[in-house]
Design a protein around this motif. Sequence first.
Motif: not given
Length: 350
Positions: A204, A206, A219, A224-225, A227
Amino acid sequence: MPGFRLPASAPAVVAHAAGDLRVEDVPLTAPAPDQAVVEIAYGGICGSDLHYWLHGAAGESVLKAPMVLGHEIVGVVAQAAADGSGPAAGTAVAVHPATPAPGDAKYPEDRPNLSPCCTYLGSAARFPHTDGAFSRYTKLPSRMLRVLPEGLSLRTAALVEPASVAWHAVARAGDVAGKTALVIGSGPIGALAVAVLKRAGAARIVAVDMHDKPLEIARAVGADEVLKGDDAEAIAAAEADIVIESSGSHVGLTSAIKGAVCGGKVVMVGLLPSGPQPVFISLAITRELELLGSFRFNDEIDEVIAALSDGSLFVDPVVTHEFTLDRGLEAFEVARNSAESGKVLLDFRP
């Protein structure tokens, strides 16, 4: 190349002082026996190049005389080294821009990037300064040249040097396979760190930034994420095993510490300003975090070239703009706007 004759001068990007950047002809001198003449194809504008232009200095390295910028470069050998070392004329090459100081024993033998007296292309750390390679033709020691595999485009290979910085940073964290990774700052180095983490099997990833464009790039290369940098609660909730801090700010480093899980690792690749920094260090102590510095790279450049060549390292979205040399000043203006650009390339080809 057959029939090549070194011209008397070539256009180059030269920093004269803070706010004084020029595209001008610079004289060319005959290469030493161990030097090849390289016709530069692409050069990537780095944060240090921007600092020399905007501030007349990059950290403690202060301009004392005009200096050719540029260390993220790829091109084709126009004239091979006379001593027979290095690649033949016509060979596409990337460049390892470091020269560790001979006899400098103040660093581990297997970590020449830590040589205190190391010189780097386009650096004002020493005087006379070490000119960079933002020039249509430049002479370089053959030991700096890395042959590019057939099929690897020069445009993609222009990211070899910054990708090597990111690769070294991720390697400092150890095995990242199956782990959660948090990247603070998604500019070119941060985005490339995301790509390297993706290739290395992070479960994962971020990515964090203050602006939408860098997050879009992060991305695209594997996050995956994403912020926003002001979402402190979400960053802290990431509970990452590995954090790559590439913002180069004390606020970013504090976010990295807060976003790391107990016993996690924080790799600091973003270069903070010199002097004391207000950082939430007590949390690093109570969480028993490992804070690891990361500076430049060593032989990782060879692994990066291989990974770009076989397609396992996907970095193309990191390049957002490309300018011909005659638009060099415009290119630097775009590169300084991190909200709208990723890596900005100069095209030196006539």
